[in-house]
Design an enzyme around this catalytic site. Sequence first.
Site, PDB file in Angstrom:
ATOM      1  N   TYR A 261      -2.791  -0.973  10.351  1.00  0.00           N
ATOM      2  CA  TYR A 261      -2.710  -1.198   8.901  1.00  0.00           C
ATOM      3  C   TYR A 261      -1.369  -0.702   8.350  1.00  0.00           C
ATOM      4  O   TYR A 261      -0.665  -1.418   7.620  1.00  0.00           O
ATOM      5  CB  TYR A 261      -3.876  -0.480   8.217  1.00  0.00           C
ATOM      6  CG  TYR A 261      -3.956  -0.700   6.724  1.00  0.00           C
ATOM      7  CD1 TYR A 261      -4.548  -1.844   6.195  1.00  0.00           C
ATOM      8  CD2 TYR A 261      -3.445   0.247   5.837  1.00  0.00           C
ATOM      9  CE1 TYR A 261      -4.620  -2.044   4.825  1.00  0.00           C
ATOM     10  CE2 TYR A 261      -3.517   0.053   4.465  1.00  0.00           C
ATOM     11  CZ  TYR A 261      -4.107  -1.089   3.966  1.00  0.00           C
ATOM     12  OH  TYR A 261      -4.182  -1.284   2.608  1.00  0.00           O
TER      13      TYR A 261
ATOM     14  N   SER B 200       0.864  -1.183   0.000  1.00  0.00           N
ATOM     15  CA  SER B 200       0.000   0.000   0.000  1.00  0.00           C
ATOM     16  C   SER B 200       0.896   1.226   0.000  1.00  0.00           C
ATOM     17  O   SER B 200       2.045   1.163   0.459  1.00  0.00           O
ATOM     18  CB  SER B 200      -0.862   0.018   1.272  1.00  0.00           C
ATOM     19  OG  SER B 200      -1.422   1.305   1.485  1.00  0.00           O
TER      20      SER B 200
HETATM   21  C1  BGC Z   1      -6.224   1.542   1.739  1.00  0.00           C
HETATM   22  C2  BGC Z   1      -7.370   2.398   1.244  1.00  0.00           C
HETATM   23  C3  BGC Z   1      -6.916   3.822   1.032  1.00  0.00           C
HETATM   24  C4  BGC Z   1      -5.648   3.880   0.219  1.00  0.00           C
HETATM   25  C5  BGC Z   1      -5.097   5.291   0.101  1.00  0.00           C
HETATM   26  C6  BGC Z   1      -5.062   1.696   0.793  1.00  0.00           C
HETATM   27  O1  BGC Z   1      -3.999   0.887   1.205  1.00  0.00           O
HETATM   28  O2  BGC Z   1      -6.639   0.188   1.839  1.00  0.00           O
HETATM   29  O3  BGC Z   1      -8.432   2.342   2.171  1.00  0.00           O
HETATM   30  O4  BGC Z   1      -7.935   4.540   0.371  1.00  0.00           O
HETATM   31  O5  BGC Z   1      -4.668   3.058   0.793  1.00  0.00           O
HETATM   32  O6  BGC Z   1      -5.086   5.965   1.319  1.00  0.00           O
END
Ligand code: BGC
Length: 291
Positions: free
Chosen positions: A189, A176
């Site tokens: 996360y 991410s």
């Molecule tokens: C998340 C999303 C988020 C994106 C940008 C991703 O890794 O799961 O919820 O919109 O990152 O912030």
Amino acid sequence: MSDGDFSLMHDPTLPPVVMPACPIEKKLKGQKALVTGASSGIGKGIAIGLGHAGADVVVNYVSGTSDAEAVVEEIMRCGGGKSYAHRCDVSDEDDVRQMFDRMRREFGTVDILVNNAGLQQDAPFEEMTLAQWNKVINVNLTGQFLCAREVVREFKRRGAQPAVTCSAGKIICISSVHDVIPWAGHVNYAASKGGVAMMMKSLAQEVAPWRIRVNAISPGAVRTPINMQAWSTMEAYTELMRLVPYKRIGEVDDIARAAVWLASDDSDYITGATIYVDGGMTLYPGFETGG
Ligand code: BGC
């Protein structure tokens, strides 16, 4: 905005930006792929993309059997390859072992692992429970470890098969932008994705001598159920675009194309790399003006 009409901030209530169909060139023909978390969102898009490129695909999912079966049908319709759905919790060691045992029985081996399964359980830090912390770390990070460990064992056991592909195996970790962008309210996360980034690089270094490639894709804001609150109303979408210099939300196809390329021999000399597929979200958009 000057210099022409760049008012392309499309209304989020309209259908997604139409992307050209996935490549019909069968670059992955004869290869066996497993995609975790493939019954919806980015994982679904990647599984279909690999299928379109000719791979046989195992569609892993943890819930939503009919959604996973629909992905299997789409892969067989367009790719012409084999596919089946397999239910498994990627954070459960025995489940993961059984999933790869079955894949070896049904497909003979594994060439491509896409470590995609992931989730969010957001909370202000002082209210975050240990259960929320553990759930996110277990699925997003430990799940990637368990699946990667199984395929590395298989890649080393089987070795290279030059008639099929240059390398002895490929692992693609879906990370991410939050492996580099801190994210208040989402500490579990962001920590899991930061962990994925260093797991990916350390593993890439360790297994490169066996001709095993390990890379990551770090998506930005992609139109999936996980972040629906960020794009499903005009107000939310406008706010989101302040973070995206390219001024459109990502589509799952944007990620699928990068995954097909990273899985193919076109990227054979690339290992330990992260591709940010994010419309510039990691480019410090606050500095578009000022500074
Ligand atoms: C998340 C999303 C988020 C994106 C940008 C991703 O890794 O799961 O919820 O919109 O990152 O912030």
